[in-house]
Every structure is written in structure tokens, then in C-alpha cells.
Design a protein around this motif. Sequence first.
Motif, PDB file in Angstrom:
ATOM      1  N   ALA A   1       0.839  -1.202   0.000  1.00 21.19           N
ATOM      2  CA  ALA A   1       0.000   0.000   0.000  1.00 21.19           C
ATOM      3  C   ALA A   1       0.873   1.252   0.000  1.00 21.19           C
ATOM      4  CB  ALA A   1      -0.934  -0.019   1.209  1.00 21.19           C
ATOM      5  N   ALA A   2       1.977   1.217   0.718  1.00 21.19           N
ATOM      6  CA  ALA A   2       2.878   2.376   0.775  1.00 21.19           C
ATOM      7  C   ALA A   2       3.488   2.665  -0.598  1.00 21.19           C
ATOM      8  CB  ALA A   2       3.983   2.139   1.807  1.00 21.19           C
ATOM      9  N   GLU A   3       3.891   1.611  -1.305  1.00 19.73           N
ATOM     10  CA  GLU A   3       4.459   1.789  -2.652  1.00 19.73           C
ATOM     11  C   GLU A   3       3.397   2.315  -3.615  1.00 19.73           C
ATOM     12  OE1 GLU A   3       7.505   1.031  -5.823  1.00 19.73           O
ATOM     13  OE2 GLU A   3       7.378   1.888  -3.823  1.00 19.73           O
TER      14      GLU A   3
ATOM     15  N   SER B   1       0.807   4.162  -2.866  1.00 20.19           N
ATOM     16  CA  SER B   1       0.580   5.573  -2.512  1.00 20.19           C
ATOM     17  C   SER B   1       1.696   6.452  -3.050  1.00 20.19           C
ATOM     18  CB  SER B   1       0.477   5.731  -0.998  1.00 20.19           C
ATOM     19  OG  SER B   1      -0.671   5.095  -0.525  1.00 20.19           O
ATOM     20  N   ARG B   2       2.921   5.980  -2.942  1.00 19.76           N
ATOM     21  CA  ARG B   2       4.071   6.753  -3.423  1.00 19.76           C
ATOM     22  C   ARG B   2       3.990   6.935  -4.940  1.00 19.76           C
ATOM     23  NH1 ARG B   2       8.869   6.149  -5.476  1.00 19.76           N
ATOM     24  NH2 ARG B   2       8.861   3.894  -5.617  1.00 19.76           N
ATOM     25  N   LEU B   3       3.651   5.861  -5.657  1.00 18.61           N
ATOM     26  CA  LEU B   3       3.561   5.947  -7.113  1.00 18.61           C
ATOM     27  C   LEU B   3       2.369   6.782  -7.559  1.00 18.61           C
ATOM     28  CD1 LEU B   3       4.671   2.334  -8.056  1.00 18.61           C
ATOM     29  CD2 LEU B   3       5.955   4.470  -8.335  1.00 18.61           C
ATOM     30  N   MET B   4       1.268   6.698  -6.830  1.00 13.61           N
ATOM     31  CA  MET B   4       0.109   7.541  -7.146  1.00 13.61           C
ATOM     32  C   MET B   4       0.462   9.019  -6.944  1.00 13.61           C
ATOM     33  SD  MET B   4      -2.384   5.728  -8.279  1.00 13.61           S
ATOM     34  CE  MET B   4      -3.877   6.641  -7.960  1.00 13.61           C
ATOM     35  N   ALA B   5       1.238   9.321  -5.919  1.00  8.89           N
ATOM     36  CA  ALA B   5       1.671  10.704  -5.690  1.00  8.89           C
ATOM     37  C   ALA B   5       2.554  11.178  -6.845  1.00  8.89           C
ATOM     38  CB  ALA B   5       2.403  10.815  -4.356  1.00  8.89           C
ATOM     39  N   ARG B   6       3.419  10.303  -7.355  1.00 13.83           N
ATOM     40  CA  ARG B   6       4.262  10.660  -8.505  1.00 13.83           C
ATOM     41  C   ARG B   6       3.391  10.926  -9.731  1.00 13.83           C
ATOM     42  NH1 ARG B   6       9.946   9.636  -7.712  1.00 13.83           N
ATOM     43  NH2 ARG B   6      10.302   9.953  -9.919  1.00 13.83           N
ATOM     44  N   ALA B   7       2.384  10.076  -9.943  1.00 20.41           N
ATOM     45  CA  ALA B   7       1.483  10.259 -11.081  1.00 20.41           C
ATOM     46  C   ALA B   7       0.721  11.578 -10.950  1.00 20.41           C
ATOM     47  CB  ALA B   7       0.519   9.079 -11.174  1.00 20.41           C
TER      48      ALA B   7
END
Length: 177
Positions: A152-154, A156-162
Motif C-alpha cells: 500500500a505504501a508503494e 501511494s508513493r507511485l500515485m503521488a508521482r502520477a
Amino acid sequence: MIRAAQITASLVAAALIALPSAALAQSRAVDLDRFDGRWFEIERSHNDVQKDCSRAQIDFTRQDRPDRYGIVVTCTRRADGRNEVLRANARIADTTTNAKFRFTLPGLLSFGGLAGQNYWVWDHDPEYSWAILALPNKSDWWIWHRDQSVSAAERSRLMARARALGLDMSRVVSTGR
């Protein structure tokens, strides 16, 4: 007459400046040897082609020409659990960065390569564990990962980058992995 032409030219120039333009691919150069292989779609924007499609797996493989790749997308349709396979061809559209592709369907459906869609790699991990792809206008996008079970943390991190890339996050589809 000259004054009217100058005013028209100024209005056209102002309109072109005001129009949103597709930004250049922001990805570092893509090493195609490292991009090659199996990916798993972990998040995407809603799109009609993948309606009811979950657990998408993408196999991206080099073909017989240096700028050509084959793509096989396998996904599970939620309604009945059956797998569906879509095959496409990819051509590198920008050999300077290798970050822009043109995907076409094989055979007669491709109309000689004219019927296709452009996809850009907007960002990727230096180690090629993930990549964010989108259409040039960012209307549809996908997050690919090498691991089919992402924390879930990964995610969230990738969604923030997107989101930071300006991708529309209003219609996100998690693929169920």
C-alpha cells in the motif's frame, strides 16, 4: 487590410499560447533492454478498452527490428473470471529518449499502422521496477510494476508521482493485485 491581418495573426498567436499543450515526456532516457519483459498493471485511469479488466499483465518483448516491440496484455474480466489476451505492436517513436511509443493492433485492424495510439513513458524507476505511462495528453494513464503484489505504501508513493505529473486522478482503477 494589413491592420486586420495583423490583428488576426495576433489573435491566433494568443489562442495558440493559451491552448494547453502536451508536455514533453519527462522520463529519463528509457533503456529498452531493461524495459523489456513482464510488467503488472497496478493502477490506471478508467478507460473503455479495459472496462471490467483486472489483474493485467503486460509482456513487452523485442521483435526482429531494433525499434519494434510486441506487447501481449493478459487480464481477467471480473464478471466471469476468464482471461482475455490483447496483442499489439509497438514502434519507438522517439529514438533519442526511447520514451515514446506508437502501439498498433496486428493484422488488418491496424490499417498499415495508421490506426494506433501514442503512449509515452512519463517516469520510471532507475532500476526499472516501475514505470508510469500515459497518452501524450495525459487523458489515460497506467502504472506498471515488476512485482504483482505491491505494498500500500508503494502504491501511494507511485500515485503521488502520477499526480505530480499532472495525471487526472479522478477516475482511478486499482487492478486488484
